[in-house]
Design a protein around this motif. Structure first.
Motif, PDB file in Angstrom:
ATOM      1  N   VAL A 135       0.843  -1.210   0.000  1.00  0.00           N
ATOM      2  CA  VAL A 135       0.000   0.000   0.000  1.00  0.00           C
ATOM      3  C   VAL A 135       0.871   1.250   0.000  1.00  0.00           C
ATOM      4  N   PHE A 136       1.888   1.259   0.851  1.00  0.00           N
ATOM      5  CA  PHE A 136       2.778   2.425   0.922  1.00  0.00           C
ATOM      6  C   PHE A 136       3.612   2.563  -0.354  1.00  0.00           C
ATOM      7  N   GLU A 137       4.040   1.445  -0.904  1.00  0.00           N
ATOM      8  CA  GLU A 137       4.811   1.478  -2.153  1.00  0.00           C
ATOM      9  C   GLU A 137       3.975   2.103  -3.272  1.00  0.00           C
ATOM     10  N   LYS A 138       2.713   1.702  -3.355  1.00  0.00           N
ATOM     11  CA  LYS A 138       1.806   2.257  -4.365  1.00  0.00           C
ATOM     12  C   LYS A 138       1.556   3.742  -4.108  1.00  0.00           C
ATOM     13  N   GLY A 139       1.417   4.118  -2.835  1.00  0.00           N
ATOM     14  CA  GLY A 139       1.164   5.518  -2.487  1.00  0.00           C
ATOM     15  C   GLY A 139       2.302   6.440  -2.855  1.00  0.00           C
ATOM     16  N   LEU A 140       3.505   5.873  -2.957  1.00  0.00           N
ATOM     17  CA  LEU A 140       4.689   6.670  -3.289  1.00  0.00           C
ATOM     18  C   LEU A 140       5.072   6.565  -4.768  1.00  0.00           C
ATOM     19  N   ALA A 141       4.217   5.942  -5.566  1.00  0.00           N
ATOM     20  CA  ALA A 141       4.556   5.681  -6.970  1.00  0.00           C
ATOM     21  C   ALA A 141       4.848   6.956  -7.752  1.00  0.00           C
ATOM     22  N   ASN A 142       4.079   8.018  -7.490  1.00  0.00           N
ATOM     23  CA  ASN A 142       4.216   9.231  -8.293  1.00  0.00           C
ATOM     24  C   ASN A 142       4.493  10.478  -7.461  1.00  0.00           C
ATOM     25  N   SER A 143       4.925  10.288  -6.232  1.00  0.00           N
ATOM     26  CA  SER A 143       5.147  11.438  -5.353  1.00  0.00           C
ATOM     27  C   SER A 143       6.183  11.094  -4.303  1.00  0.00           C
ATOM     28  N   SER A 174      13.546  -5.047   0.392  1.00  0.00           N
ATOM     29  CA  SER A 174      14.251  -5.300  -0.874  1.00  0.00           C
ATOM     30  C   SER A 174      13.328  -5.262  -2.088  1.00  0.00           C
ATOM     31  N   ALA A 175      12.063  -5.593  -1.886  1.00  0.00           N
ATOM     32  CA  ALA A 175      11.106  -5.581  -3.002  1.00  0.00           C
ATOM     33  C   ALA A 175      10.294  -4.292  -3.064  1.00  0.00           C
ATOM     34  N   PHE A 176      10.714  -3.288  -2.293  1.00  0.00           N
ATOM     35  CA  PHE A 176       9.948  -2.041  -2.220  1.00  0.00           C
ATOM     36  C   PHE A 176      10.870  -0.844  -2.436  1.00  0.00           C
ATOM     37  N   PRO A 177      11.318  -0.636  -3.683  1.00  0.00           N
ATOM     38  CA  PRO A 177      12.295   0.422  -3.964  1.00  0.00           C
ATOM     39  C   PRO A 177      11.776   1.831  -3.694  1.00  0.00           C
ATOM     40  N   LYS A 178      10.480   2.060  -3.886  1.00  0.00           N
ATOM     41  CA  LYS A 178       9.931   3.403  -3.633  1.00  0.00           C
ATOM     42  C   LYS A 178      10.040   3.758  -2.152  1.00  0.00           C
ATOM     43  N   ILE A 179       9.775   2.791  -1.288  1.00  0.00           N
ATOM     44  CA  ILE A 179       9.886   3.042   0.150  1.00  0.00           C
ATOM     45  C   ILE A 179      11.344   3.285   0.529  1.00  0.00           C
ATOM     46  N   GLN A 180      12.247   2.547  -0.083  1.00  0.00           N
ATOM     47  CA  GLN A 180      13.674   2.752   0.197  1.00  0.00           C
ATOM     48  C   GLN A 180      14.110   4.168  -0.199  1.00  0.00           C
ATOM     49  N   ALA A 181      13.690   4.607  -1.380  1.00  0.00           N
ATOM     50  CA  ALA A 181      14.038   5.963  -1.830  1.00  0.00           C
ATOM     51  C   ALA A 181      13.394   7.012  -0.928  1.00  0.00           C
ATOM     52  N   PHE A 182      12.148   6.757  -0.544  1.00  0.00           N
ATOM     53  CA  PHE A 182      11.418   7.640   0.376  1.00  0.00           C
ATOM     54  C   PHE A 182      12.181   7.783   1.696  1.00  0.00           C
ATOM     55  N   GLN A 183      12.656   6.675   2.232  1.00  0.00           N
ATOM     56  CA  GLN A 183      13.413   6.713   3.486  1.00  0.00           C
ATOM     57  C   GLN A 183      14.584   7.690   3.396  1.00  0.00           C
ATOM     58  N   GLU A 184      15.345   7.593   2.315  1.00  0.00           N
ATOM     59  CA  GLU A 184      16.537   8.442   2.186  1.00  0.00           C
ATOM     60  C   GLU A 184      16.157   9.921   2.091  1.00  0.00           C
ATOM     61  N   LYS A 185      15.079  10.228   1.358  1.00  0.00           N
ATOM     62  CA  LYS A 185      14.647  11.628   1.224  1.00  0.00           C
ATOM     63  C   LYS A 185      14.183  12.202   2.563  1.00  0.00           C
ATOM     64  N   ILE A 186      13.391  11.433   3.283  1.00  0.00           N
ATOM     65  CA  ILE A 186      12.835  11.944   4.540  1.00  0.00           C
ATOM     66  C   ILE A 186      13.920  12.010   5.615  1.00  0.00           C
ATOM     67  N   LYS A 187      14.818  11.045   5.624  1.00  0.00           N
ATOM     68  CA  LYS A 187      15.914  11.067   6.603  1.00  0.00           C
ATOM     69  C   LYS A 187      16.819  12.279   6.422  1.00  0.00           C
ATOM     70  N   ALA A 188      16.838  12.832   5.212  1.00  0.00           N
ATOM     71  CA  ALA A 188      17.697  13.976   4.923  1.00  0.00           C
ATOM     72  C   ALA A 188      17.096  15.313   5.366  1.00  0.00           C
ATOM     73  N   LEU A 189      15.806  15.332   5.707  1.00  0.00           N
ATOM     74  CA  LEU A 189      15.190  16.570   6.184  1.00  0.00           C
ATOM     75  C   LEU A 189      15.864  16.987   7.494  1.00  0.00           C
ATOM     76  N   PRO A 190      16.165  18.261   7.666  1.00  0.00           N
ATOM     77  CA  PRO A 190      16.983  18.686   8.818  1.00  0.00           C
ATOM     78  C   PRO A 190      16.472  18.230  10.176  1.00  0.00           C
ATOM     79  N   THR A 191      15.164  18.377  10.435  1.00  0.00           N
ATOM     80  CA  THR A 191      14.659  17.997  11.764  1.00  0.00           C
ATOM     81  C   THR A 191      14.720  16.486  11.968  1.00  0.00           C
ATOM     82  N   ILE A 192      14.441  15.734  10.899  1.00  0.00           N
ATOM     83  CA  ILE A 192      14.500  14.265  10.989  1.00  0.00           C
ATOM     84  C   ILE A 192      15.946  13.815  11.137  1.00  0.00           C
TER      85      ILE A 192
END
Length: 223
Positions: A135-143, A174-192
């Motif tokens: 569900v989360f992988e699909k939710g991050l497909a285009n955003s 490993s089968a959820f590349p969108k979530i992996q990419a999402f993790q890196e983007k959100i972890k880079a936010l200054p407060t996070i």
């Protein structure tokens, strides 16, 4: 009551950790008072601080808030982590509740008897892989965000939940590349990023001391 936000809970994750994450994401400083003895919990009860006789308890804006969802909703609404309108809020709630359901299973894992831990871990893996992560992988497909075009509590909860999952099951994404990419983007936010640094208020995975403390303070729940 002080103007500073005060969290009253155990020195561990549990139901307070998502609250710590959300406050940190909003850049809000807070103090913590840890429960270590049954008497401290009973004093909060006798003082009338716990509406439903439960922790977490958060002191904020002159209020004593209990019930995790109510606390998270208030923080998200106050600090602009709750979408731009009611429709976005409904979507944020759905994603947030899904992440919470997943985290609830992980939160209970340390309290399972040793002989049941492997079965419980297999259940977490199966439900995460089949029900939640797709569900989360699909939710991050285009955003880069789950809802709308800005950070919301749903994103913060997903990062927390996915990191918790990886602690127990390191290869589960490993089968959820969108979530992996999402993790890196959100972890880079200054407060996070600040919250993820050593020495922050983020709590480590629960250990035996935490489990024993919770079971002693909330002994009525473990009879």
């Amino acid at each position: 009551m002080s103007e500073k936000v005060v969290l009253r809970y155990f020195n561990g994750r549990g139901k307070m950790e998502s609250i710590r994450w959300l406050l940190a994401a909003a850049g809000v400083e807070f103090e913590e008072v840890f429960l270590t003895k049954r008497e401290e919990y009973e004093k909060l009860l006798n003082d009338g601080a716990l509406m439903f006789q439960q922790v977490p308890l958060v002191e904020i804006d002159g209020m004593q808030l209990v019930q995790s969802k109510a606390i998270l909703n208030y923080i998200a609404g106050k600090y602009n982590l709750y979408g731009k309108d009611l429709k976005e809020r409904a979507m944020i709630d759905m994603y947030s509740e899904g992440a919470s359901d997943l985290m609830d299973m992980i939160i209970m894992h340390p309290f399972k008897p040793a002989e049941n831990k492997q079965i419980h871990l297999s259940t977490i893996e199966q439900k995460a892989t089949d029900r939640f992560l797709p569900v989360f992988e699909k939710g991050l497909a285009n955003s880069q965000f789950l809802v709308g075009n800005q950070l919301s509590r749903a994103d913060v909860h997903l990062l927390e939940a996915s990191l918790m999952l990886q602690e127990l099951l390191p290869t589960i994404l490993s089968a959820f590349p969108k979530i992996q990419a999402f993790q890196e983007k959100i972890k880079a936010l200054p407060t996070i990023s600040k919250f993820l640094q050593p020495g922050s208020a983020r709590k480590p995975p629960p250990d035996e001391v935490y489990v024993k403390t919770v079971m002693a303070v909330l002994s009525h729940l473990f009879k």
